[in-house]
Design a protein around this motif. Structure first.
Motif, PDB file in Angstrom:
ATOM      1  N   THR A 123       0.921  -1.005   1.045  1.00 17.75           N
ATOM      2  CA  THR A 123      -0.012  -1.862   1.793  1.00 17.75           C
ATOM      3  C   THR A 123       0.751  -2.519   2.953  1.00 17.75           C
ATOM      4  OG1 THR A 123       0.443  -3.805   0.412  1.00 17.75           O
ATOM      5  CG2 THR A 123      -1.390  -2.399  -0.265  1.00 17.75           C
ATOM      6  N   PRO A 124       0.050  -2.883   4.024  1.00 15.60           N
ATOM      7  CA  PRO A 124       0.736  -3.466   5.184  1.00 15.60           C
ATOM      8  C   PRO A 124       1.456  -4.789   4.870  1.00 15.60           C
ATOM      9  CG  PRO A 124      -1.523  -2.851   5.740  1.00 15.60           C
ATOM     10  CD  PRO A 124      -1.382  -2.656   4.269  1.00 15.60           C
ATOM     11  N   ASN A 129      -5.462 -16.882  -5.641  1.00 13.09           N
ATOM     12  CA  ASN A 129      -4.561 -15.759  -5.899  1.00 13.09           C
ATOM     13  C   ASN A 129      -3.291 -15.893  -5.062  1.00 13.09           C
ATOM     14  OD1 ASN A 129      -6.419 -13.534  -7.337  1.00 13.09           O
ATOM     15  ND2 ASN A 129      -7.643 -14.500  -5.725  1.00 13.09           N
ATOM     16  N   ALA A 130      -2.156 -15.527  -5.666  1.00 11.20           N
ATOM     17  CA  ALA A 130      -0.948 -15.314  -4.857  1.00 11.20           C
ATOM     18  C   ALA A 130      -0.921 -13.815  -4.595  1.00 11.20           C
ATOM     19  CB  ALA A 130       0.287 -15.746  -5.624  1.00 11.20           C
ATOM     20  N   LEU A 131      -0.619 -13.444  -3.364  1.00  9.03           N
ATOM     21  CA  LEU A 131      -0.602 -12.015  -3.026  1.00  9.03           C
ATOM     22  C   LEU A 131       0.274 -11.227  -4.006  1.00  9.03           C
ATOM     23  CD1 LEU A 131      -1.235  -9.696  -0.950  1.00  9.03           C
ATOM     24  CD2 LEU A 131       0.948 -10.293   0.127  1.00  9.03           C
ATOM     25  N   TYR A 160      -4.217  -6.431   2.037  1.00  9.80           N
ATOM     26  CA  TYR A 160      -3.519  -6.769   0.789  1.00  9.80           C
ATOM     27  C   TYR A 160      -3.800  -5.771  -0.326  1.00  9.80           C
ATOM     28  CZ  TYR A 160      -8.253  -8.646   0.448  1.00  9.80           C
ATOM     29  OH  TYR A 160      -9.615  -8.775   0.503  1.00  9.80           O
ATOM     30  N   CYS A 161      -4.781  -4.885  -0.135  1.00 16.85           N
ATOM     31  CA  CYS A 161      -5.382  -4.215  -1.293  1.00 16.85           C
ATOM     32  C   CYS A 161      -4.864  -2.801  -1.553  1.00 16.85           C
ATOM     33  CB  CYS A 161      -6.898  -4.170  -1.146  1.00 16.85           C
ATOM     34  SG  CYS A 161      -7.683  -3.584  -2.669  1.00 16.85           S
ATOM     35  N   PRO A 162      -4.351  -2.572  -2.749  1.00 16.09           N
ATOM     36  CA  PRO A 162      -3.857  -1.234  -3.107  1.00 16.09           C
ATOM     37  C   PRO A 162      -4.977  -0.209  -3.270  1.00 16.09           C
ATOM     38  CG  PRO A 162      -3.755  -2.733  -5.016  1.00 16.09           C
ATOM     39  CD  PRO A 162      -4.141  -3.569  -3.824  1.00 16.09           C
ATOM     40  N   VAL A 172      -2.186   3.797  -6.230  1.00 16.31           N
ATOM     41  CA  VAL A 172      -3.558   3.795  -6.778  1.00 16.31           C
ATOM     42  C   VAL A 172      -4.349   4.936  -6.139  1.00 16.31           C
ATOM     43  CG1 VAL A 172      -5.715   2.477  -6.974  1.00 16.31           C
ATOM     44  CG2 VAL A 172      -3.505   1.288  -7.120  1.00 16.31           C
ATOM     45  N   HIS A 173      -4.916   5.792  -6.987  1.00 14.42           N
ATOM     46  CA  HIS A 173      -5.718   6.908  -6.464  1.00 14.42           C
ATOM     47  C   HIS A 173      -7.154   6.768  -6.934  1.00 14.42           C
ATOM     48  CE1 HIS A 173      -2.111   8.637  -4.893  1.00 14.42           C
ATOM     49  NE2 HIS A 173      -1.526   8.480  -6.071  1.00 14.42           N
TER      50      HIS A 173
END
Ligand code: SAM
Ligand code: DTB
Ligand code: SF4
Length: 318
Positions: free
Chosen positions: A230-231, A222-224, A58-60, A69-70
């Protein structure tokens, strides 16, 4: 509750209640245990963004995926304290600092987090950090710095865990929660819905949280946030009623816990957010950014709270 805690069937039977029955029950638990109409405002700040070695789907901020996001350098203590001051001026009472780490490593970066915690505490705010896995000794150091809470989410059920994260296990997660608890820091642990999980997975996650002894002091739901690259980006949005059900069940299972209506509010109507609060949510993330993704503007939230006759939690004494 049985001596071994809540069982699967009970939790599922709550989740499956007709909505108004579920709300009647959660509201009754809520009003019996919490100051009516009070909402805790928590501000988030990412103190170390991106480049994380974990593969959380889920995570950027995971380096396994190509997102907008870098990796960035860790923030200076002074920049963090300035943000915390602003958050306090805007009415927040809790300041939560996040780092895109798999685990805490002893050394200068952790020492800097310790200084951040001390600085946030000196402003009279509650301090929370979320830094990944942590040993008992590291937890003790954070406690000595004045840390109030550690956020470490279970995210989903044990059964579903490997479909979301392969670089660590559900038991790793529980071990860190134990270390946090042993050090005398309050536990903040919750999860995410909208990742393709079943209702059983949702119930199992809540059951695991509710069966922790003592129960977590706060549980973020949390709602995604579906971030490109992200996958899980292409999954359908969460049905707001599912957030309401999750919060209501969390409230019934964990009467004294602060249940936080967390990520995903930009996709919820004002009415859906208020229904979540009616169901038992008494905390939100406040400020126009979560860690890397948008959150409602402060003035929108102040407006929502005022219109509903709710009141922000008062600043800590002293
Ligand atoms: N790296 C640490 C860890 O994972 O424990 C701390 C930071 S991590 C970003 C904290 C939590 O943010 C995750 O456990 C997850 O619940 C939540 N999160 C991350 N990305 C999200 C997303 N796209 N939507 C909703 N919640 C998310
Ligand atoms: C939690 O349960 N939700 C927050 C906080 N704990 C650390 C994080 C949400 C992150 C949403 C995606 C992002 O902004 O990067
Ligand atoms: Fe890293 Fe935390 Fe994101 Fe997982 S959720 S990739 S551990 S920052």
């Amino acid at each position: 509750m049985s001596p071994t805690g809540y069982d699967r069937a009970f939790v599922k039977s709550l989740y499956d209640l007709p909505l108004f029955q579920l709300l009647d029950r959660s509201r009754a638990v809520h009003t019996a245990h919490h100051a009516d109409n009070e909402v805790q405002l928590c501000t988030l700040l990412s103190v170390k963004t991106g480049g994380c070695p974990e593969d959380c789907a889920y995570c950027p901020q995971s380096s396994h995926y190509e997102t907008s996001v870098h990796p960035e350098r860790m923030l200076d203590v002074s920049a963090v304290i300035e943000s915390a001051k602003r958050a306090k001026e805007l009415g927040s009472t809790r300041f939560c600092m996040g780092a895109a780490w798999r685990e805490v490593k002893d050394g200068p970066a952790f020492d800097r987090v310790i200084e951040m915690v001390k600085g946030v505490k000196s402003l009279g705010l509650e301090a929370c950090v979320t830094l990944g896995m942590l040993t008992e000794n590291q937890a003790k150091k954070l406690k000595d710095a004045g840390l109030d809470a550690y956020n470490h989410n279970l995210d989903t059920s044990r059964e579903n865990y490997r479909s979301i994260i392969k670089t660590r296990t559900f038991d790793d997660r529980l071990r860190t929660l134990e270390n946090v608890r042993s050090a005398g820091i309050t536990v903040c642990s919750g999860g995410i819905i909208g990742m393709g999980e079943s209702v059983d997975d949702r119930c199992e996650m809540l059951r695991t949280l509710a069966n922790l002894l003592p129960q977590p002091e706060s549980v973020p739901i949390n709602a995604l946030v579906r971030v490109e690259g992200t996958p899980l980006h292409a999954l359908p949005p969460v049905d707001p009623m599912d957030m309401v059900r999750m919060i209501a069940v969390a409230r019934i299972l964990m009467p004294r816990t602060r249940v936080r209506l967390s990520a995903g509010r930009t996709e919820l109507s004002r009415e859906a957010q208020l229904l979540c609060m009616y169901a038992g949510a008494n905390s939100i993330f406040y400020g126009d950014k979560l860690l890397t993704t948008p959150n409602p503007e402060e003035n929108e939230d102040r407006d929502l709270i005022r219109h509903a006759g709710l009141k922000p939690m008062a600043p800590l004494a002293g």
